[in-house]
Structure formats: structure tokens, C-alpha cells
Design a protein around this motif. Structure first.
Motif, PDB file in Angstrom:
ATOM      1  N   THR A  86      29.997  39.499  55.666  1.00  0.00           N
ATOM      2  CA  THR A  86      29.485  38.185  55.794  1.00  0.00           C
ATOM      3  C   THR A  86      30.180  36.828  55.026  1.00  0.00           C
ATOM      4  OG1 THR A  86      27.220  39.210  56.038  1.00  0.00           O
ATOM      5  CG2 THR A  86      27.202  36.679  55.911  1.00  0.00           C
ATOM      6  N   VAL A  87      30.535  37.186  53.940  1.00  0.00           N
ATOM      7  CA  VAL A  87      31.471  36.175  52.863  1.00  0.00           C
ATOM      8  C   VAL A  87      32.642  35.865  53.831  1.00  0.00           C
ATOM      9  CG1 VAL A  87      32.757  37.968  51.618  1.00  0.00           C
ATOM     10  CG2 VAL A  87      31.969  35.794  50.634  1.00  0.00           C
ATOM     11  N   ASN A  88      33.167  36.828  54.643  1.00  0.00           N
ATOM     12  CA  ASN A  88      34.467  36.451  55.284  1.00  0.00           C
ATOM     13  C   ASN A  88      34.241  35.450  56.507  1.00  0.00           C
ATOM     14  OD1 ASN A  88      35.928  38.031  53.322  1.00  0.00           O
ATOM     15  ND2 ASN A  88      36.173  39.756  54.794  1.00  0.00           N
ATOM     16  N   TRP A 117      25.936  43.472  49.120  1.00  0.00           N
ATOM     17  CA  TRP A 117      26.786  42.880  49.818  1.00  0.00           C
ATOM     18  C   TRP A 117      27.993  42.236  48.998  1.00  0.00           C
ATOM     19  CZ3 TRP A 117      24.386  38.934  53.806  1.00  0.00           C
ATOM     20  CH2 TRP A 117      23.487  39.712  54.519  1.00  0.00           C
ATOM     21  N   ARG A 118      29.305  42.344  49.666  1.00  0.00           N
ATOM     22  CA  ARG A 118      30.530  42.016  49.194  1.00  0.00           C
ATOM     23  C   ARG A 118      30.170  40.654  48.664  1.00  0.00           C
ATOM     24  NH1 ARG A 118      36.409  43.690  51.159  1.00  0.00           N
ATOM     25  NH2 ARG A 118      35.317  45.737  50.506  1.00  0.00           N
ATOM     26  N   ASN A 119      30.707  40.287  47.316  1.00  0.00           N
ATOM     27  CA  ASN A 119      30.569  38.732  47.130  1.00  0.00           C
ATOM     28  C   ASN A 119      29.193  38.059  47.180  1.00  0.00           C
ATOM     29  OD1 ASN A 119      33.155  39.769  47.174  1.00  0.00           O
ATOM     30  ND2 ASN A 119      33.960  37.770  46.816  1.00  0.00           N
ATOM     31  N   TYR A 120      28.237  38.533  47.057  1.00  0.00           N
ATOM     32  CA  TYR A 120      26.964  38.233  47.247  1.00  0.00           C
ATOM     33  C   TYR A 120      26.823  36.968  46.569  1.00  0.00           C
ATOM     34  CZ  TYR A 120      24.485  39.963  43.032  1.00  0.00           C
ATOM     35  OH  TYR A 120      24.023  39.872  42.014  1.00  0.00           O
ATOM     36  N   ASP A 121      27.160  37.167  45.302  1.00  0.00           N
ATOM     37  CA  ASP A 121      26.875  35.836  44.401  1.00  0.00           C
ATOM     38  C   ASP A 121      27.696  34.544  44.913  1.00  0.00           C
ATOM     39  OD1 ASP A 121      29.472  37.419  43.913  1.00  0.00           O
ATOM     40  OD2 ASP A 121      29.646  36.960  41.856  1.00  0.00           O
ATOM     41  N   VAL A 122      28.776  34.833  45.645  1.00  0.00           N
ATOM     42  CA  VAL A 122      29.370  33.527  46.049  1.00  0.00           C
ATOM     43  C   VAL A 122      28.593  33.140  47.358  1.00  0.00           C
ATOM     44  CG1 VAL A 122      31.614  32.935  47.395  1.00  0.00           C
ATOM     45  CG2 VAL A 122      31.967  34.388  45.565  1.00  0.00           C
TER      46      VAL A 122
END
Length: 195
Positions: A86-88, A117-122
Motif C-alpha cells: 500500500t505504501v508504494n 504493513w510495510r512502512n505503516y508508520d509512514v
């Protein structure tokens, strides 16, 4: 002011009236101007066994959203490298549509796994998240309960699942009220989920 787009991700295998009810509720009862139903090619956290081909699922979402001017089908993830995260997708959308502000739409159950999730904090730092209730959900994780970017929306609880629909079709049950009529027609004509 930027147009605000809610992104409702799903495999939509198949799309059903529960998806439409939630998407429509979000666009009518939140500050979102449109909701894009983003057909995901393959969720890294799910198995792919019973997934129809991407273009068939997109076609069903396209047919289901015809006549709803604020709901749009999206196949944006089809062209992104797989498995996609999702981040991408969010970074890609921001680049492609600089005049839009994007937000995520998800069920409470997904919010509770957001930390995986990948890079959820971003994502949490940069995007609003609109959350709809799930009957089966447990207590929200504390770090998400009063987060300034997370809005819980009092949407109708829809306990219809695509899994239930697929199993019912396979068993020969009549479940036409659970699907938009064009979607049922498409599934029936293509003989999907019957074996």
C-alpha cells in the motif's frame, strides 16, 4: 483545496452489495469527494488459490459502480511491481495525481493488523484513515484508538463476505440479492465460482 479521494482496496472476488454500501456510505457521510475501489492483484498476506484473474474482477467492479458518480473502479495496482504494498501505491498515486489528497478506507480488523504493513508508520504520518466497524472485530489496539489521522465512521455493519458468496455459488444456492445485478449476470455468464 485538493479533491479528497478515499481508497478502498480489495480483491473484490467478487464485489458485492456490502462493498458498495460501505463505499457509498463513506463518500456520502465523510469529507471524501470520491471513493476509488482499488482492485488488488494479489494481497501479500492472503493466498491466491480462488482468485479470479485481475481483469475479470476489475470488470465486475466497473459494472457494479456504473451509475454511482462518486464511486470509481481503479486498476492502478495492476501496473505496479508485485507483490505490491500500500505504501508504494500511495507514493505512485501522489506522484500521478498531485492535485488530489488520498485517504485510506479500511475495516477495524485491518486497522488492528496495520502495524504488520510495510512502512505503516509512514502511512499513518501522511494519510488519513477512515475506519468502518466490523462485527467480529476485537478491541482496537491502543496506539490506534485516539490517533489524530484515524476517523471511525458509524457505517452500517455488513457481514457479507466474498468467501460466503463463492461457496454459495459453488453449492448452487440462489444469492442474487447479495450482488449487483450486472455482477451476478457476469458471474453467471462466465460460469465463475461454480466448480
Amino acid at each position: 483545496m485538493k479533491k479528497k479521494i478515499g481508497l478502498y482496496f480489495g480483491t473484490f472476488n467478487p464485489i458485492h452489495i456490502g462493498h458498495l454500501a460501505i463505499a457509498n456510505h463513506m463518500v456520502e457521510f465523510t469529507p471524501l469527494d470520491e471513493v476509488w475501489l482499488v482492485v488488488t492483484p494479489h494481497n501479500p498476506l492472503k493466498k491466491k488459490r480462488t482468485l479470479l484473474e485481475d481483469h475479470h474482477r476489475y470488470e465486475m467492479v466497473y459494472q457494479a459502480t456504473e451509475g454511482y458518480d462518486k464511486l470509481k473502479p481503479s486498476k492502478i495496482e495492476f501496473t505496479l511491481p508485485q507483490p505490491n504494498y500500500t505504501v508504494n501505491t500511495l507514493a505512485h498515486l501522489e506522484e500521478k495525481y498531485p492535485d488530489y489528497a488520498f485517504a485510506l478506507i479500511m475495516g477495524e480488523d485491518n486497522l488492528n493488523t496495520l502495524h504488520k504493513w510495510r512502512n505503516y508508520d509512514v502511512i499513518l504520518e501522511r494519510f488519513e484513515i477512515f475506519v468502518y466497524p466490523r462485527m467480529t472485530s476485537t478491541q482496537l489496539k491502543e496506539k490506534f484508538q485516539h490517533h489524530p489521522k484515524i476517523t471511525k465512521v458509524d457505517a452500517p455493519i455488513m457481514e457479507i463476505s466474498s468467501t460466503f458468496i463463492r461457496k454459495s455459488i459453488k453449492a448452487g444456492k440462489r444469492i442474487t440479492p447479495l450482488l449487483p445485478s450486472k455482477v451476478w449476470k457476469y458471474i453467471d455468464e462466465m460460469n465463475f465460482y461454480k466448480s
